[in-house]
Design a protein around this motif. Sequence first.
Motif, PDB file in Angstrom:
ATOM      1  N   SER A 108       0.829  -1.209   0.000  1.00  0.00           N
ATOM      2  CA  SER A 108       0.000   0.000   0.000  1.00  0.00           C
ATOM      3  C   SER A 108       0.860   1.255   0.000  1.00  0.00           C
ATOM      4  N   ARG A 109       1.887   1.272   0.848  1.00  0.00           N
ATOM      5  CA  ARG A 109       2.771   2.430   0.915  1.00  0.00           C
ATOM      6  C   ARG A 109       3.497   2.676  -0.405  1.00  0.00           C
ATOM      7  N   ALA A 110       3.848   1.586  -1.094  1.00  0.00           N
ATOM      8  CA  ALA A 110       4.567   1.699  -2.357  1.00  0.00           C
ATOM      9  C   ALA A 110       3.632   1.984  -3.526  1.00  0.00           C
ATOM     10  N   ARG A 111       2.342   2.153  -3.225  1.00  0.00           N
ATOM     11  CA  ARG A 111       1.324   2.423  -4.250  1.00  0.00           C
ATOM     12  C   ARG A 111       1.257   1.321  -5.315  1.00  0.00           C
ATOM     13  N   VAL A 112       1.434   0.101  -4.857  1.00  0.00           N
ATOM     14  CA  VAL A 112       1.249  -1.048  -5.749  1.00  0.00           C
ATOM     15  C   VAL A 112      -0.219  -1.071  -6.166  1.00  0.00           C
ATOM     16  N   GLU A 113      -0.478  -1.306  -7.424  1.00  0.00           N
ATOM     17  CA  GLU A 113      -1.857  -1.244  -7.919  1.00  0.00           C
ATOM     18  C   GLU A 113      -2.682  -2.478  -7.558  1.00  0.00           C
ATOM     19  N   ARG A 114      -2.034  -3.630  -7.481  1.00  0.00           N
ATOM     20  CA  ARG A 114      -2.809  -4.848  -7.245  1.00  0.00           C
ATOM     21  C   ARG A 114      -2.056  -5.803  -6.335  1.00  0.00           C
ATOM     22  N   LEU A 115      -2.746  -6.267  -5.316  1.00  0.00           N
ATOM     23  CA  LEU A 115      -2.192  -7.261  -4.391  1.00  0.00           C
ATOM     24  C   LEU A 115      -3.079  -8.497  -4.404  1.00  0.00           C
ATOM     25  N   VAL A 116      -2.465  -9.643  -4.622  1.00  0.00           N
ATOM     26  CA  VAL A 116      -3.170 -10.925  -4.565  1.00  0.00           C
ATOM     27  C   VAL A 116      -2.628 -11.693  -3.372  1.00  0.00           C
ATOM     28  N   HIS A 117      -3.510 -12.016  -2.450  1.00  0.00           N
ATOM     29  CA  HIS A 117      -3.133 -12.738  -1.234  1.00  0.00           C
ATOM     30  C   HIS A 117      -3.719 -14.140  -1.293  1.00  0.00           C
ATOM     31  N   VAL A 118      -2.851 -15.154  -1.180  1.00  0.00           N
ATOM     32  CA  VAL A 118      -3.305 -16.540  -1.228  1.00  0.00           C
ATOM     33  C   VAL A 118      -3.634 -17.014   0.182  1.00  0.00           C
ATOM     34  N   SER A 119      -4.866 -17.444   0.372  1.00  0.00           N
ATOM     35  CA  SER A 119      -5.326 -17.933   1.663  1.00  0.00           C
ATOM     36  C   SER A 119      -5.757 -19.394   1.489  1.00  0.00           C
ATOM     37  N   GLY A 120      -6.945 -19.740   1.880  1.00  0.00           N
ATOM     38  CA  GLY A 120      -7.412 -21.112   1.704  1.00  0.00           C
ATOM     39  C   GLY A 120      -8.904 -21.219   1.964  1.00  0.00           C
ATOM     40  N   ILE A 121      -9.552 -22.164   1.305  1.00  0.00           N
ATOM     41  CA  ILE A 121     -10.980 -22.383   1.519  1.00  0.00           C
ATOM     42  C   ILE A 121     -11.229 -22.714   2.994  1.00  0.00           C
ATOM     43  N   GLY A 122     -12.276 -22.123   3.527  1.00  0.00           N
ATOM     44  CA  GLY A 122     -12.641 -22.402   4.909  1.00  0.00           C
ATOM     45  C   GLY A 122     -12.012 -21.480   5.922  1.00  0.00           C
ATOM     46  N   SER A 123     -11.157 -20.536   5.473  1.00  0.00           N
ATOM     47  CA  SER A 123     -10.517 -19.610   6.404  1.00  0.00           C
ATOM     48  C   SER A 123     -11.579 -18.929   7.257  1.00  0.00           C
ATOM     49  N   ASP A 124     -11.405 -18.986   8.573  1.00  0.00           N
ATOM     50  CA  ASP A 124     -12.466 -18.528   9.475  1.00  0.00           C
ATOM     51  C   ASP A 124     -11.868 -18.146  10.825  1.00  0.00           C
ATOM     52  N   THR A 125     -12.072 -16.905  11.222  1.00  0.00           N
ATOM     53  CA  THR A 125     -11.526 -16.414  12.494  1.00  0.00           C
ATOM     54  C   THR A 125     -12.160 -17.091  13.707  1.00  0.00           C
ATOM     55  N   ARG A 126     -13.278 -17.797  13.491  1.00  0.00           N
ATOM     56  CA  ARG A 126     -13.973 -18.462  14.597  1.00  0.00           C
ATOM     57  C   ARG A 126     -13.656 -19.954  14.687  1.00  0.00           C
ATOM     58  N   SER A 127     -12.804 -20.439  13.810  1.00  0.00           N
ATOM     59  CA  SER A 127     -12.523 -21.873  13.760  1.00  0.00           C
ATOM     60  C   SER A 127     -11.776 -22.361  15.003  1.00  0.00           C
ATOM     61  N   HIS A 128     -12.019 -23.618  15.368  1.00  0.00           N
ATOM     62  CA  HIS A 128     -11.284 -24.252  16.470  1.00  0.00           C
ATOM     63  C   HIS A 128      -9.871 -24.615  16.028  1.00  0.00           C
ATOM     64  N   SER A 129      -9.676 -24.755  14.706  1.00  0.00           N
ATOM     65  CA  SER A 129      -8.353 -25.074  14.173  1.00  0.00           C
ATOM     66  C   SER A 129      -7.499 -23.815  14.163  1.00  0.00           C
ATOM     67  N   LEU A 130      -6.330 -23.870  14.792  1.00  0.00           N
ATOM     68  CA  LEU A 130      -5.435 -22.713  14.831  1.00  0.00           C
ATOM     69  C   LEU A 130      -5.036 -22.283  13.431  1.00  0.00           C
ATOM     70  N   TYR A 131      -4.731 -23.244  12.570  1.00  0.00           N
ATOM     71  CA  TYR A 131      -4.327 -22.940  11.195  1.00  0.00           C
ATOM     72  C   TYR A 131      -5.435 -22.192  10.448  1.00  0.00           C
ATOM     73  N   ILE A 132      -6.648 -22.718  10.492  1.00  0.00           N
ATOM     74  CA  ILE A 132      -7.772 -22.095   9.790  1.00  0.00           C
ATOM     75  C   ILE A 132      -8.088 -20.726  10.385  1.00  0.00           C
ATOM     76  N   ARG A 133      -8.006 -20.622  11.706  1.00  0.00           N
ATOM     77  CA  ARG A 133      -8.294 -19.346  12.382  1.00  0.00           C
ATOM     78  C   ARG A 133      -7.287 -18.270  11.981  1.00  0.00           C
ATOM     79  N   LYS A 134      -6.023 -18.626  11.931  1.00  0.00           N
ATOM     80  CA  LYS A 134      -4.996 -17.651  11.568  1.00  0.00           C
ATOM     81  C   LYS A 134      -5.075 -17.278  10.090  1.00  0.00           C
ATOM     82  N   ARG A 135      -5.514 -18.200   9.270  1.00  0.00           N
ATOM     83  CA  ARG A 135      -5.758 -17.858   7.864  1.00  0.00           C
ATOM     84  C   ARG A 135      -6.846 -16.787   7.770  1.00  0.00           C
TER      85      ARG A 135
END
Length: 306
Positions: A108-135
Amino acid sequence: MATTEDRSIAVFGGTGFLGRRVVSHLRKAGFPVRIASRHPDRSHRQFDFADPRLCPVEANIHDERSIAKVVAGAYGVVNAVSLYVEHGRETFHSVHVEAARRLADHASRARVERLVHVSGIGSDTRSHSLYIRKRGEGELAVRAAFADAILIRPAVMFGPDDSFLTTILQLLRRLPIYPMFGRGLTKLQQAYVEDVAEAIARAFHRTDLNATTFELGGPHIYTYKEMLKVIAHEARLKPMLIPIPFAAWRTLARFAEMLPSPPVTRNQVELMQVNNVSSPEMPGFEDLGISPRSVEEILREILQCH
């Protein structure tokens, strides 16, 4: 008017399982690519640097100066860095949340026009799985720093050198009796890694995708047990599939994690209890003009080569 040859893209994690495919697909689309990784020497074994538009650069997503140097002047940035097993200071939080936020902030600071962030299906801040929650937390952190970021959520990815399909194939060949996770009812919709990489490359050609989230699943949904049978059938194997309770897997994983390279972790056991299927309400491969390839098709190619 700028062309793709004038728009360089920095791919963080560019020597990884997905990252190196993203680099190749972006280059085929005409973009100059900066291959950012902690071990740029690896890229010399993966890419043809007779191509002057491919540039390996050393970068550490935990280091502010390192990131700033790589993203300076870039048109786009891809975060394909991932972590599946925690070790030392490399935790799900440090990689999927803190580092993701850091990279998005510098983009953002470098004024990049497009950012693509790779996450994963099921990413959820409420998940019991630490991995899924952190995603899930990572996605929120990225969008807070770079509001127009494109989120790519692939299902479990497979390919010739993966740690899923080829590992199962090797085990099926070695074990006449195959222990399943639970009763094998978890639903999976595996995505071919090359299709995911192509989806990311196409996202840079579109100008109407700001703040879009894509869920990328393969053409078929299988239960874990069905998937094992498909793989065994293609490989002409007839294993006996035995259900093993998840509680037993968790106990086994607890002891396995004491090893330098654990064959199974508690995090992996947790993930195998959660369906990994794309939502029909979310944009997917078809919205990018891609017909995803099936496990059977790619598995046949793998078996023919070996």
